[in-house]
Design an enzyme around this catalytic site. Structure first.
Site, short mmCIF file in Angstrom:
data_model
loop_
_atom_site.label_atom_id
_atom_site.label_comp_id
_atom_site.label_asym_id
_atom_site.label_seq_id
_atom_site.Cartn_x
_atom_site.Cartn_y
_atom_site.Cartn_z
N GLU A 57 -21.55 10.40 22.37
CA GLU A 57 -20.42 10.93 21.63
C GLU A 57 -20.83 12.38 21.44
O GLU A 57 -21.72 12.67 20.66
CB GLU A 57 -20.27 10.22 20.29
CG GLU A 57 -19.12 10.76 19.48
CD GLU A 57 -19.15 10.33 18.01
OE1 GLU A 57 -20.24 10.11 17.47
OE2 GLU A 57 -18.07 10.22 17.42
N ASP B 273 -24.31 7.75 18.88
CA ASP B 273 -23.45 8.34 17.86
C ASP B 273 -23.89 9.78 17.61
O ASP B 273 -25.08 10.06 17.48
CB ASP B 273 -23.61 7.49 16.59
CG ASP B 273 -22.66 7.90 15.51
OD1 ASP B 273 -23.13 8.24 14.41
OD2 ASP B 273 -21.44 7.89 15.76
#
Lengths: 109, 701, 107
Positions: B388, B351
């Site tokens: 990401e 993330d």
């Protein structure tokens, strides 16, 4: 936790009474180490056990390994639904042959 | 004969317990002959006390200050004998300067959790209101790291062959409609394995399962009175422990076994397990947040701090972990190695990964040591690493994320382009051609391959597929922030009405648009990812940021499996089709192609002549490769997409004698979008309806 | 405006006579009428268009749908289509799939 033994239809039955967790598991483990010796198939009667902790489940696996070593059959008897489900979910269930009660054990001469 | 080791015996007694000096490694707790080794490090702390509790007790039964000679460098280590490891909860008190401007927040009145805790207790039931007064809320326990894998190991499926399915553990089965015995849990997810195997996916990506606090920033919705939570979990309490409240056996502390059993079960079904991991921030927030662990252990080491001692906030959530500090780097590496080796995890999705490439003062690094370490680590060498590649601090690195040849990326440009093309925006066709090939414009210059690109149209962040075609605007009122939260650049189109409609024409168009999206996604080169429930039209009623919702809005509604059976059947057939056709999974830019066609070519209504103009809403792509040995022959797949509002006749690229085109899918046919019989087409072309997609394959006669 | 649909099996072809407007409201009826036919077995489908004042995109979809279901050697013939509608059909590329004739004699 109490341990008693009996013979039932040719099986060596170990009756466990009480919670099996890190505090009580020692008794069961000692019994497995010393007194399971391969003459009769072993039926572990857990109908009197309301709860098994992680340590308890691992001791069952120890018993499973010991009986495999001795080439005798092992059966679990009288598992509560809750314990059976816990065993399924944590991956301990599939190692064992399970019967609902002592009467369901296939007789061994 | 078992030789008795010297260190099986104590040398001292502290706090009523027998102890001896321990070993610094491994960090955290480890089993020694007769004892437990407790190792903790702190660079600026001056003294450390081990605090021991019996399970569930509010007050400790022993406090053991580490003697001075029990310290090696910055590491305090001690072996304690005679403890019941199953009954134990442990923590630490650290003493040191309290000088926030200098970055130090030591407070010996607080009991701190071991950052290496492998089993965490104290918050075992999801949503149970915590006792806010408890001095030590998240309690480290001892886990048995002895799971029997019975020969099971990570699957090592090639990246280009993956079809990833993004899931949230609780949302997936919490609804009664899921019909599971253990709703909202790891065990519940395992109950859905037959469904997932049938669908055909071969990798499941789990939204955060590291221990996190669902009550972080929890509040009551000002109008509805409903409680809002940290539902998604992008904030870590413990990096080495699976969330207890996600386990059916969490109240018994068996989540470690339950999660390993989950991985084992998925592997047996041929499905990889990828974890969404959050190293960019923790649950401790900023200077106003709670002190659970890092803040009290070594604040300055773990967090990026401003010169005044405040917390840098590149994550948008309060604090930012100092990932390129060597100590934290080791924590991250230890963590991933632990999950890869102990839990057989097949891959990690990071993330806000860009944060991992910033230095301690927030500046982007060109060769971030952490990313390099991860890329070359021997234990992680078979793990998928997916980034990401953007963070809330404005660093958007899709295509330039330092990859070291190993990292894959969530391709946000794929998402945006496909959405815009789907809704009929102009000037998309040129970019579309790049996206469906695996985005060579982004990845070829750095020597990467198509599988680098994780292609997706939807994910947890944003609209579901059904909502993407049902709403022009977000509707996040349920989040209690006046619909101000959530992104506005959704590139969505409601097909003629906002939200619920009875109009048959609009409903039919929405169905077709969802099918169009799925066909394009699953016939693109790269690594496709689907969002849970999109295969049967899951809706969040227009909420594009359901991070705080724990209700039917965010839970998967399994009744849709029946009402949207035709969509589900199409997706299942598309996934199977993708697995069967290597031409769609070629992992090479500028590959050799096949005996019949180049590797990837583009066409319009006339073959070999795509319309690249801004006004064009039509593009066909033809992907081809030779079949691998021992098969002989050629794989050629032709996909004609028509996002214009009128039907068009697409002339096929001609095939040599001995080959014909066969129809496999036609989203324009609402009665039968799938053609398992694959009828041959002899007209030299096909009529592709407005806003429809057609898929053909070439076969030898 | 309403749409009347007559569906009549003829010798060698199937005839659908339309009267009225094919728009968003009435197109589903046309689609139903077409779906009711055994399109896969039809060698020719003729649609009488002389009394049709308006054909919407939904109506066009219905025609596209019908042609996709018919055998490749079959014909979809539109008879007496108005100039405006014929224009739309040409623009949308449907002339690849349908044959436009002025009267049944030319079919």
């Amino acid at each position: 936790m109490n341990l008693t033994t009996s013979t039932h239809s040719g099986w060596h039955a170990i009756h466990v009474d009480g919670q099996v967790d890190s505090k009580t598991v020692g008794t069961l483990r000692d019994y497995i180490d010393q007194d399971v010796n391969g003459s009769l198939p072993v039926a572990l009667d857990l109908s009197g056990v309301p709860f098994m902790s992680s340590a308890g489940l691992r001791t069952l696996l120890t018993l499973h390994r010991r009986t495999k070593e001795l080439a005798v059959d092992l059966a679990l008897v009288g598992l509560s639904d809750a314990i059976a489900e816990t065993m399924r979910v944590t991956g301990f269930y599939d190692y064992f042959v399970v019967y609902a009660d002592l009467q369901s054990l296939p007789p061994r001469s | 004969m078992l030789i008795e080791r010297i260190d099986a015996l104590p040398t001292d007694e502290i706090g009523g317990l027998k102890v001896r000096p321990g070993k610094p490694l491994p960090f955290g707790v480890s089993h020694t002959p007769n004892g437990l080794n407790f190792s903790i490090y702190t660079s600026a702390g001056t003294a450390c006390t081990l605090v021991l509790f019996r399970r569930g007790d509010d007050e400790p039964f022993a406090e053991l200050p580490y003697p001075a000679h029990y310290r090696i460098g910055d590491v305090f280590c001690m072996v304690v004998f005679g403890l019941d490891s199953e009954d134990l909860e442990y923590g630490f008190r650290i003493d040191g300067p309290h000088n926030p401007t200098a970055g130090h927040r030591f407070d010996p009145s607080k009991v701190l959790m071991d950052p290496y805790a492998r089993l965490i207790a104290g918050r075992d039931l999801w949503g149970e209101l915590p006792n806010w007064e408890r001095n030590y809320p998240y309690r480290a326990r001892i886990s048995f790291d002895d799971f029997d894998w019975e020969g099971e190991r990570p699957l090592e499926i090639a990246s280009e062959d993956l079809v990833i399915y993004e899931t949230h553990v609780r949302a997936f089965t919490q609804s009664p409609s899921a019909g599971t015995k253990h709703p909202g849990t790891y065990a519940g997810l395992v109950e859905k394995i037959p469904y997932l195997k049938d669908l055909g996916i071969n990798a499941i990506e789990l939204m955060p399962i590291y221990e996190f606090d669902e009550f972080e920033n929890s509040r009551i919705h000002p109008e509805s009175g409903e409680r809002l939570y940290n539902f998604w979990g992008y904030s870590t309490v413990g990096f080495f422990a699976p969330k207890a409240a996600y386990a059916a056996t969490g109240q018994f502390g068996m989540q470690v076994d339950e999660f390993k059993q989950l991985v084992k079960s998925f592997h047996r079904a041929g499905i990889e397990v990828i974890l969404d991991v959050v190293f960019n921030h923790t649950a401790e927030g900023n200077e106003h947040g709670p002190t659970l662990s890092f803040k009290g252990l070594d604040n300055k080491t773990y967090y990026m701090l401003t010169p005044e001692g405040y917390y840098f906030n590149f994550s948008g959530t309060g604090n930012t972990l100092n990932c390129n500090n060597p100590i934290v780097r080791n924590l991250v590496l230890d963590c991933l190695r632990y999950w890869a080796s102990e839990y057989h995890i097949d891959g990690f999705r990071f993330d806000l990964a860009t944060i991992l490439g910033r230095d301690p003062w927030g500046a982007p690094l060109s060769n971030p040591p952490l990313l390099e370490s991860l890329a070359f680590d021997p234990i992680l060498s078979s793990c998928k690493l997916i980034a990401e590649a953007w963070d809330a601090g404005g660093l958007y690195q899709v295509g330039t994320f330092p990859a070291f040849g190993r990292w894959g990326e969530w391709n946000g440009k794929y998402r945006d382009c496909l959405r815009r093309y789907l809704k009929g925006d102009e000037a998309q066709v040129g970019q579309l051609a790049q996206r469906v090939q695996g985005s060579p414009d982004l990845y070829r210059p750095s020597g990467r391959s198509p599988a680098t690109s994780v292609n997706f149209i939807t994910c947890h962040d944003g609209f579901t597929l059904a909502d993407l075609v049902s709403f022009n605007d977000k509707h996040n009122e349920a989040n209690g922030e006046g619909n101000r939260d959530g992104g506005d650049d959704n590139h969505s189109w409601n097909c003629g009405a906002e939200g619920w409609t009875e109009e048959a024409g609009i409903k039919a168009l929405r169905q077709r648009q969802m099918m169009n999206a799925m066909v394009m996604l699953l016939t693109s080169r790269g690594t496709p990812m689907l969002l849970m429930g999109d295969e049967f039209g899951r809706s969040q009623r227009g909420n594009n940021n359901a991070y705080c919702i724990d209700s039917a809005i965010s839970w998967v509604d399994w009744t849709l499996l029946e009402s949207n059976a035709s969509l589900h059947q199409l997706v299942k057939a598309l996934i199977a089709f993708r697995h069967q056709h290597p031409a769609l999974r070629v992992n090479q830019f500028d590959g050799p192609g096949s005996n019949l066609f180049p590797s990837c070519s583009f066409h319009g209504t006339q073959p070999w002549s795509p319309d690249w103009s801004d006004q064009s809403r039509q593009l066909a792509w033809l992907m081809s490769c030779n079949l691998p040995e021992p098969q002989r022959g050629v794989d050629a797949i032709y996909v004609a997409t028509n996002m214009a509002h009128y039907a068009s006749w697409f002339h096929f690229p001609s095939l040599p004698i001995g080959f014909r085109w066969h129809l496999c899918f036609n989203t324009g046919d609402h009665e039968q979008p799938c053609h398992p019989a694959e009828p041959a087409l002899d007209d030299g072309g096909i009529l592709v309806g407005d806003r429809s997609v057609v898929v053909l394959k070439a076969m030898a006669i | 405006m309403k749409l009347t649909i007559e569906s009549i099996a003829q010798d060698g072809y199937h005839l659908i006579c339309l009267e009225g407007d094919v728009d968003t409201m009435t197109a589903p009826d046309l689609l139903d009428a077409l779906t009711a036919l055994e399109l896969a077995a039809l060698s020719e489908l003729r649609i009488e268009m002389a009394q049709v004042g308006f054909l919407s995109s939904a109506g066009l979809r219905a025609l596209v749908f019908a042609k996709q279901k018919m055998p490749h050697a079959s014909r979809l013939v539109l008879v007496g289509t108005s100039t405006e509608i014929a224009d739309v059909i040409t623009k949308t590329g449907l002339t690849q799939a349908v044959t436009l004739v002025a009267s049944h004699d030319d079919a």
